[in-house]
Structure formats: structure tokens, C-alpha cells
Design an enzyme around this catalytic site. Structure first.
Site, PDB file in Angstrom:
ATOM      1  CG  ASP A 200      39.842  39.453  40.123  1.00  0.00           C
ATOM      2  OD1 ASP A 200      39.779  39.124  38.934  1.00  0.00           O
ATOM      3  OD2 ASP A 200      38.867  39.412  40.890  1.00  0.00           O
TER       4      ASP A 200
ATOM      5  CG  ASP B 164      34.561  39.111  43.506  1.00  0.00           C
ATOM      6  OD1 ASP B 164      34.875  39.514  42.374  1.00  0.00           O
ATOM      7  OD2 ASP B 164      33.401  39.129  43.932  1.00  0.00           O
TER       8      ASP B 164
END
Ligand code: ZN
Length: 277
Positions: free
Chosen positions: A215, A217
């Protein structure tokens, strides 16, 4: 005769590694490791796999017995450790699916035991001396080269180097924390890279971190922030090729008795006060 020469510690979403395994339990002076160890073979090399969070993911990062994990691996004969883990990307170009092999680590954890040499007697009565080991280069250069070559060989253009910042967790970062991490020039953020590498150095183990970005952040994007479901989803999408990269890395590592990297000589004459397993 050692049971294994190479250790692989699987992180979130990574609970098994080899198909044909022998499961064994190992105890240590520091208590039990996260789970059983699973022994198998890759390209003629004996490998021990340990799920870092336990196979049911019951251990959060701050409850993992890192000392027991690394000690258990070493006591089986392991001298080289590969530590894959899920991380958040701190730069827009390090999106989900990026494989980054860091060359530096920053410790932002709180209160984790990060040494074997804390003066507390072991069950056998021996007392470790106080030692301060060099940790300027926390990762094994040989292991890093092998991992990068293995990823390239599987058409996965890896990022060579960067800084892994390790936070205490178990929550993810706020946007402000995340922006601050990025502003320092750090590359990826995770929760388990420390104290694993530091303990490996104390045991003269080679340690290589392979970080898989699951992902962007919180500070890097404007969405709702990171969720655990998203992390597991992206990890699941990439676990097949990560496994292949780990297989190829294992096959390319030097033998335990032919290591010539800085990790093998970590103690440089320090009197440890205890016998390493
Ligand atoms: Zn090494």
C-alpha cells in the site's frame, strides 16, 4: 549435522513456504518461538521456515518473541536468514507490488528487547557480557545481491537499497507521521524489521530483508489510509512470485562454511560470556 542452513521468516499473509516439510518444535532460553519450525529443501539446500506471527497470525508485531525466533533458527544450524515482510511505500513511485531490498533501517519501535547481551542470567546460569556491535550496515551484502539477482531473473525489477523505518504498531501511521517519515528520505515503513536484523547480527547470522509494498502509506495518498485487508489482498496477489524469488535466492546463497561477509565476523573479539548455539 545441522537441521537447516538457511532460515526464512514469513510475515503477514505468508504462513507456509514449502510443500514437503517436517514440523519440529524448538525451545530456547528465551522461551518458545512464534510457532513450530518447518524443515524442507530447496535446490539441495536445507531450509527452516518460521511464520513470524504464528500460522494463525495470533502474534502482533510487539508481542513477537524475536529473540526466541532468531535463537531457534541458529540452534538448528541456520547461518543465513531471509526476512520477507509487507510494508507501506513512502514515495509515490513505490506503489503496491514494488519489491524493495533495503540497505538501511531506522528503529522507531518502543521498548522491544533488542539484545541477547543484557546481563540477565540464562536458565543454565551463564550470564551474557555487555557488548556493543557494529551495525552501520545492518543487512548482509551477499544476501542482498542474491535477492536482487533472483528478483531480476523473475522479471520483477526490484528497488536496490533504501531505508526501512520500523514503527511500533500495531496501528498504522497517521498522515503526519507518514509525511514525516517520507520527508526524512526513508523509503518504506513496516512493523517487524526491528529488532530482527539487530538480533541476527548479535548471533553472527546473515540477514536479508525483502520488503513487499502492499500500500502507499497514509501521507503518500489522499484516500482513507491503510487497512489490514488491503495489505493482505496485495500480499496475496504477489505471494506466488515472492516465493519464487525466495527459492532462487536460497539456491544462490553461499554455503554456511564459505561465508565471507561482514556478518560472520560480527563479534570482532568481544567476550560474549555465553556460548551461542
Ligand atoms: Zn552475511
Amino acid at each position: 549435522m545441522a537441521d537447516a542452513e538457511i532460515g526464512v521468516i514469513g510475515g503477514s499473509g505468508f504462513y507456509s513456504f514449502l510443500d514437503d516439510v517436517t514440523e519440529i518444535t524448538v525451545d530456547t532460553p528465551y522461551g518458545p518461538p512464534s510457532d513450530s519450525l518447518f524443515l524442507g529443501e530447496i535446490a539441495g539446500r536445507s531450509v527452516a521456515f518460521l511464520p513470524r506471527h504464528g500460522r494463525g497470525h495470533h502474534l502482533p508485531p510487539h508481542r513477537i518473541n524475536y529473540r526466541a525466533n532468531m535463537w531457534a533458527l541458529r540452534s538448528l544450524g541456520v547461518r543465513q536468514v531471509l526476512g520477507p515482510c509487507a510494508v507501506g511505500g513512502l514515495r509515490p513511485e513505490y506503489g503496491p507490488g514494488t519489491l524493495l531490498v533495503p540497505d538501511q533501517v531506522v528503529d522507531r519501535t518502543k521498548g522491544r528487547v533488542q539484545t541477547y547481551f543484557d546481563g540477565v542470567p540464562l536458565p543454565d546460569g551463564s550470564v551474557p557480557n555487555v557488548v556493543h556491535l557494529t551495525f552501520a550496515d545492518p543487512y548482509c551484502p551477499t544476501g542482498r545481491r542474491a535477492a536482487l539477482a533472483a528478483a531480476g531473473g523473475r522479471d520483477w525489477e526490484p528497488v536496490d537499497g533504501g531505508t526501512l523505518v520500523v514503527i511500533e504498531g500495531p496501528r498504522f501511521s497517521t498522515r503526519a507521521e507518514s509525511r514525516w517519515h517520507a520527508a526524512q528520505g526513508w523509503s518504506v515503513v513496516g512493523m517487524t524489521g526491528h529488532p530482527e536484523a539487530a538480533l541476527a547480527r548479535e548471533l553472527s547470522l546473515c540477514y536479508t530483508s525483502l520488503t513487499l509494498v502492499t500500500d502507499l502509506d497514509a501521507g503518500t495518498e489522499t484516500g482513507d489510509g491503510v487497512s489490514h485487508e488491503e495489505v493482505l489482498k496485495v500480499f496475496g496477489q504477489n505471494i506466488g512470485r515472492l516465493r519464487e524469488v525466495l527459492f532462487d535466492t536460497v539456491a544462490a546463497l553461499p554455503g554456511s562454511t564459505t561465508r565471507d561477509c561482514l556478518c560472520t565476523d560480527a563479534h570482532q573479539g568481544w567476550d560474549l560470556g555465553i556460548e551461542l548455539p
